[in-house]
Design a protein around this motif. Structure first.
Motif, short mmCIF file in Angstrom:
data_model
loop_
_atom_site.label_atom_id
_atom_site.label_comp_id
_atom_site.label_asym_id
_atom_site.label_seq_id
_atom_site.Cartn_x
_atom_site.Cartn_y
_atom_site.Cartn_z
N VAL A 21 -82.42 -12.50 54.63
CA VAL A 21 -82.63 -13.29 53.84
C VAL A 21 -82.58 -14.52 53.11
CG1 VAL A 21 -79.92 -13.43 51.98
CG2 VAL A 21 -79.94 -11.15 54.29
N THR A 22 -83.03 -14.22 51.97
CA THR A 22 -82.69 -16.07 51.25
C THR A 22 -82.13 -16.50 49.61
OG1 THR A 22 -84.75 -16.69 51.60
CG2 THR A 22 -84.45 -17.90 50.09
N PRO A 23 -80.88 -16.60 50.01
CA PRO A 23 -80.34 -16.70 48.57
C PRO A 23 -80.56 -16.94 47.15
CG PRO A 23 -78.87 -17.34 50.11
CD PRO A 23 -80.54 -17.57 50.53
N LEU A 24 -80.98 -16.66 45.94
CA LEU A 24 -81.75 -17.46 45.30
C LEU A 24 -80.84 -18.30 44.05
CD1 LEU A 24 -84.37 -14.76 44.01
CD2 LEU A 24 -84.44 -16.25 45.64
N SER A 58 -77.81 -9.15 45.28
CA SER A 58 -76.59 -9.80 46.27
C SER A 58 -77.11 -10.60 47.84
CB SER A 58 -75.84 -8.57 47.19
OG SER A 58 -75.01 -8.23 47.78
N ALA A 59 -76.94 -11.05 48.01
CA ALA A 59 -76.91 -12.22 49.16
C ALA A 59 -76.96 -11.47 50.64
CB ALA A 59 -75.94 -13.24 48.46
N GLN A 60 -76.08 -9.62 50.22
CA GLN A 60 -75.47 -9.56 51.83
C GLN A 60 -77.13 -8.77 52.01
OE1 GLN A 60 -72.67 -10.22 52.96
NE2 GLN A 60 -72.12 -10.97 51.92
N PRO A 61 -76.80 -9.21 53.57
CA PRO A 61 -78.37 -8.42 54.31
C PRO A 61 -78.14 -7.15 54.36
CG PRO A 61 -76.84 -9.61 55.85
CD PRO A 61 -75.70 -10.08 54.44
N LEU A 62 -79.16 -6.18 53.76
CA LEU A 62 -79.42 -5.36 52.96
C LEU A 62 -79.29 -4.59 55.51
CD1 LEU A 62 -82.36 -4.80 51.08
CD2 LEU A 62 -79.99 -4.19 50.46
N THR A 63 -78.93 -2.83 54.93
CA THR A 63 -79.25 -2.53 56.04
C THR A 63 -79.52 -1.35 56.37
OG1 THR A 63 -76.61 -0.92 55.54
CG2 THR A 63 -76.10 -3.07 56.91
N CYS A 64 -80.47 -0.52 55.35
CA CYS A 64 -80.73 0.50 55.81
C CYS A 64 -82.64 0.02 56.22
CB CYS A 64 -81.67 0.59 53.98
SG CYS A 64 -82.16 -0.27 52.71
#
Length: 823
Positions: A85-88, A135-141
């Protein structure tokens, strides 16, 4: 049937709003999208030192990225794979870019421009998946389906065969290439269609490129200098400035907005257009018709797909444009009025490849004439409509009313060397709220003047985008009605019912049913094409292949319309093996009237068992009936398999083979940049034709007097190799050739009346009476895009004495109708 997806949107088309949720990756984004992805930064051979992800917006206002992120997943994720993840923060502006710098490698010589966000993700240089996430939460898919259902995924691209992608993955990258969307930021939810590989071009929100400097000022240029004397601009991919012209038209809707300008002081060269399209993306341009503008920007050649592999012609346009308005209410240059002799009759130079580098010859070739007027205002007056108005808001006219007219007002396509260069597509750039697009049939007239800028469109070739649209005059085209068969005649029809499935509206079933009853006069046998399974394309990949509900609804509708209670025979295909609309499982089949004809049922026919010809007491019989012809042959890969059936009429056996050969998908377009166009799909159809001819040959070898009818949508022309293969050796005759030349058509495509559907007959049937019944193809209101056709004949008994008796009975029936029993 032709499947297509418009790259823009229709004028005034409704936009569906979804409230309370974030659009998923399976829905085209209305604003922020991934514009470019590069993972080779700092690797061996790379110039750039860093990986990067570039964002843009398709919206008309700033797209706020605060709280969002860019995330990355390997191309082949395992159970332990995690999204990085890289937040924006901040926003991406309309027409601008937002640069996200990622991991730096040990190689490369050129730094990225100042990034708008910075992360440390080490992207693969060849394959992977990047997502733009609200979102800044990591995806899980970890699968394409799961990620498409993830509400926070705003956009997603998988490249290099990545498992997680939209549609088909985009091309693989290298250390010197990225994948990027084109200037129009097209988002069709298919990564391969939307992204093309090319040299990386990182640009930040300030418009800075590698080295940190803003783009240099452009070279002063005139429009005719930008257009040049070939199809490609001599200023392609270069900055230009001081481009002057008068605004002649605007496109104010969709994702391809902009305006056209024309230089009111033209040069003396007929090869150079004085018109240019200024592309503004999803932003409505703040100009008005009649404004005199001075513009600058980058000259691009826009293709509707990847430029390196496109078969289409390009549009020269000005992108990333800035302009000033010097004055308003200026007089407009007069449109180029298209008279019958304006457009040359020869289509294009037969270059044996691309015509793009060739110098234009607008007095010699039609495609050169159109290109020499690209983005200029052209006009037609009182033009005959040769292609109906469609659901896409388009119709076709002819500028050459004497060019191969059909008796019903169309324009006939009669050979590869008989291109109808007068045919021109008309769309509207007037919003539907101001002027609904007219409804028109072939043979109607577009009265008054219709004018607007000219462009190449990938769906239909050169197109007049009307800013002034004439009125449609109804010239009274009527649907044809054929006569009823006589007592001694067997009537066999073929009808492509265009993806008919049990989930269709009742109105479609009713319209098709009335066509069978009222227009075709209740044929004894109907060869059907494009019958879908019971849930149609709605059940893509669910294993449903049965079509009994579809056929029951159809036969019920025919009975309700006053027709006979037809029975049917068909064989369910293997799931997703026969091409057509994904999940629809189209197939061919038979309807027959049991009061007039009987079907010989022999069990054992299924999706994979080939039908054989057995000789019994000197006569041919089918080993299974119905049965599929060579279904395991590779010629039928992703295509419908022919269906053979054995029928008995008045004691005489008739063999009918129903067909739907593979489509023309993959062929180069007739008005594309390659001339002559390659017809690659013809190879498979010729193989299919050979198999059908070989099967008919076995029937005729067993009995040269066998009654054989080959019918269906062959997806090819009477002059094609496909039909020539079927008729080689004389065993079959194409009945379309028995009609007067100007009446030989059953389908209208891009304004050309042409033949795709056929009935062929062996030599045995007597008293052949063949008819194409025009009920659909020429009409705006149609149940199918094909016209049905049928043949009436007296089957041979294979015995001269019996044939003479049947001939006498038929004569008696003509003199004293209905005196003989209809069985």
């Amino acid at each position: 049937m032709t499947y297509r997806r418009k790259l823009g949107v229709l004028a005034g088309a409704a936009v569906l709003a979804v409230s309370g949720t974030v659009p998923t990756a399976s829905a085209a984004s209305a604003d922020a999208v991934l514009a470019e992805v590069y993972g080779g930064g700092g690797n061996s051979g790379a110039t750039l030192t860093n990986d990067f992800v570039e964002l843009a917006t398709r919206g008309t206002g700033p797209a706020d990225l605060t709280g969002w992120s860019v995330q990355y997943l390997p191309a082949a994720p395992g159970p332990a794979s995690k999204w990085q993840v890289t937040p924006l923060t901040g926003a991406v502006q309309p027409g601008g870019r937002y640069l996200v710098a990622e991991a730096k490698g040990s190689g490369g010589t050129t730094a990225l421009p100042a990034a708008d966000a910075t992360g440390a993700i080490n992207l693969s240089g060849t394959a992977g998946t990047v997502a733009l996430v609200a979102s800044a939460q990591p995806l899980t898919c970890r699968t394409a389906a799961d990620c498409a259902a993830e509400a926070t995924v705003r956009d997603l691209v998988g490249f290099g065969g990545a498992a997680v992608r939209e549609g088909t993955a985009a091309a693989a990258t290298t250390n010197t290439t990225s994948v990027a969307r084109g200037a129009r930021l097209t988002d069709t939810d298919d990564n391969a269609a939307d992204f093309a590989a090319g040299a990386p071009t990182p640009t930040n929100a300030k418009g800075e490129t590698p080295g940190g400097d803003p783009e240099p000022p452009g070279t002063p240029a005139k429009i005719h200098g930008i257009q040049g004397v070939t199809r490609l601009s001599p200023f392609k991919d270069k900055q230009v400035s001081e481009v002057t012209g008068v605004v002649t038209a605007l496109r104010t809707f969709g994702s391809a907005r902009g305006f056209w300008i024309t230089d009111p002081v033209p040069d003396a060269d007929p090869r150079t257009s004085e018109g240019l399209f200024v592309f503004t993306g999803s932003t409505t341009p703040a100009v008005a018709v009649g404004d005199a503008v001075t513009a600058s920007g980058t000259v691009r050649e826009f293709y509707p797909d990847a430029p390196a592999t496109s078969n289409y012609q390009s549009l020269t346009e000005l992108t990333s444009a800035k302009w000033t308005v010097g004055s308003s209410h200026n007089p407009l240059p007069a449109p180029a009025a298209l008279a019958p002799d304006s457009v040359p009759s020869r289509l294009a130079p037969q270059a044996g490849g691309s015509i793009e580098p060739l110098t234009l010859e607008p007095s010699k070739y039609a495609l050169d004439f159109w290109e020499a007027h690209e983005s200029e205002i052209v006009s037609v007056s009182d033009a005959r409509i040769v292609g109906r108005s469609t659901e896409y808001g388009e119709l076709y006219v002819t500028t050459k009313p004497q060019q191969r007219p059909t008796p019903r007002g169309g324009t006939l396509y009669g050979g590869y060397d008989q291109q109808n260069t007068g045919v021109l597509k008309v769309e509207s750039i007037i919003p539907f709220a101001e002027r609904p697009f007219p409804k028109a049939n072939t043979g109607d007239t577009l009265t008054g003047r219709t004018s607007g800028p000219l462009e190449f469109d990938s769906f239909g070739g050169y197109t007049l985008f009307a800013s002034e649209l004439g009125q449609v005059k109804d010239n009274g085209l009527r649907r044809e009605v054929t006569r009823e068969q006589r007592t001694g005649e067997l009537a066999v029809a073929t009808y492509n019912v265009e993806n008919l499935s049990a989930v269709d509206d009742q109105a479609k079933f009713d319209q098709l049913a009335h066509g069978v009853v009222d227009n075709l006069a209740n044929p004894d046998i109907v060869s059907l094409e494009e019958i879908q399974d019971n849930n149609g394309a709605d059940g893509n990949g669910d294993g449903v292949v049965a079509a009994d509900q579809t056929l029951k609804r159809f036969t019920d509708a025919i009975a309700a319309a006053g027709g006979p209670r037809y029975e049917w025979r068909e064989i369910d295909p293997e799931d997703k093996k026969d091409g057509g609309e994904p999940g629809g499982n189209i197939r061919v089949g038979f309807l027959f009237n049991p009061a007039r004809v009987s079907f010989v049922d022999r069990p054992g026919g299924d999706a994979t068992t080939p039908v054989a010809v057995n000789t019994v007491r000197g006569k041919p019989q089918l080993s299974v009936s119905p049965g599929r012809v060579e279904p395991g042959n590779t010629a039928w890969t992703a295509s419908r398999k022919p269906l053979a059936g054995e029928f008995v009429f008045g004691g005489r056996t008739v063999f009918v083979v129903a067909n739907h050969f593979n489509s023309k998908g993959g062929d180069q377009p007739g008005q594309g940049r390659y001339q002559p166009p390659a017809r690659s799909s013809e190879v498979q159809r010729a193989q299919q034709a050979q198999l059908v001819r070989d099967f008919v040959g076995k029937l005729l070898a067993a009995d040269r007097e066998a009654n054989v009818i080959v019918a269906g949508d062959l997806n090819d022309y009477p002059f094609s190799k496909t039909v020539q293969t079927l008729t080689a050796g004389g065993g079959l005759k194409a009945l379309i050739d028995t009609l007067p030349p100007q009446e030989r058509y059953s389908y209208v495509f891009e304004g050309n009346s042409q033949v795709l559907d056929h009935i062929l007959s062996s030599a045995a049937p007597r008293g052949i009476d063949y008819d194409v019944v025009h009920v659909n193809a020429e009409f705006a209101d149609q149940a199918s895009d094909h016209d049905p056709q049928l043949v009436r004949f007296r089957p041979s008994a294979g015995n001269p004495v019996l044939d003479a008796f049947y001939d006498l009975a038929d004569w008696f029936d003509r003199v004293f109708p209905k005196r003989l029993p209809r069985t």
